[in-house]
Design an enzyme around this catalytic site. Structure first.
Site, PDB file in Angstrom:
ATOM      1  N   HIS A  75     -71.345  89.972 -48.915  1.00 13.43           N
ATOM      2  CA  HIS A  75     -71.408  89.656 -47.796  1.00 13.43           C
ATOM      3  C   HIS A  75     -72.446  89.131 -47.125  1.00 13.43           C
ATOM      4  O   HIS A  75     -71.968  87.978 -46.303  1.00 13.43           O
ATOM      5  CB  HIS A  75     -72.266  90.934 -46.961  1.00 13.43           C
ATOM      6  CG  HIS A  75     -70.949  91.677 -46.647  1.00 13.43           C
ATOM      7  ND1 HIS A  75     -71.350  93.338 -47.293  1.00 13.43           N
ATOM      8  CD2 HIS A  75     -69.615  92.681 -46.198  1.00 13.43           C
ATOM      9  CE1 HIS A  75     -70.624  94.333 -47.150  1.00 13.43           C
ATOM     10  NE2 HIS A  75     -69.556  93.563 -46.371  1.00 13.43           N
ATOM     11  N   GLY A 116     -63.211  88.292 -48.347  1.00 10.89           N
ATOM     12  CA  GLY A 116     -63.891  88.281 -49.223  1.00 10.89           C
ATOM     13  C   GLY A 116     -62.894  88.209 -50.545  1.00 10.89           C
ATOM     14  O   GLY A 116     -61.709  89.529 -49.537  1.00 10.89           O
TER      15      GLY A 116
END
Ligand code: PAF
Length: 165
Positions: free
Chosen positions: A30, A140
């Site tokens: 993150h 991601g």
């Protein structure tokens, strides 16, 4: 950093906005997304929403890790400007009934074992894109199928934002 819980409270302006959609429990992955969003946009919005629509019955939505206090601290330190942390009722109010059908891409690989998962992901992403109205959204690489589903969503529905993986 502002913590915003309702759609109505979200600020909108002319600055470029980078959105990092998350379900919280922030880790280094993150942080890399926050960093990329920080480098490419005037304003960084992170959403923190454990999306019930992408969990099937028996998939332990209730046991998904949640630590909002720690996430707030991490996000603030990472330069996030707005943390959008809505309730499930805010995102899926009574009478909610519209879902994004992601077709074949959502029913193979991980989708074969988690029917409806990518429908839930695509639906919440479309909602977040409409709510936050970002110029760019960050996903991601490790969730490769999710990234492909979101790219297809943006292409098929002519959404006006860039997906950065
Ligand atoms: O990757 C996640 O954390 C979630 O699937 C997402 C993209 C935030 C949608 O709920």
């Amino acid at each position: 950093m502002r913590v915003v819980r309702t759609i109505a409270e979200l600020p909108h302006g002319s600055a470029s906005v980078g959105l990092v959609p998350t379900m919280g429990a922030f880790h280094r992955g993150h942080l890399a997304l926050f960093e990329a969003a920080r480098a490419e946009n005037d304003v960084v919005v992170a959403s923190l929403f454990v999306n019930p629509a992408q969990f099937a019955a028996g998939e332990d939505l209730d046991r998904y890790p949640r630590d909002e206090e720690s996430d707030m601290k991490v996000a603030e330190e990472a330069g996030v400007d707005v943390l959008f942390a809505p309730s499930a009722e805010e995102m899926y109010p009574d009478g909610y009934g519209t879902w994004v059908d992601v077709g074949e891409l959502g029913s193979k690989l991980e989708g074969e074992f988690r029917p409806g998962h990518f429908r839930g992901v695509a639906t919440v992403c479309l909602k977040l894109f409409n709510i936050v109205r970002p110029d760019r959204a960050y996903f991601g690489q490790k969730d490769a199928q999710q990234a492909a589903v979101v790219k297809q969503l943006v292409r098929d529905l002519n959404l006006d934002l860039e997906i950065r993986v």
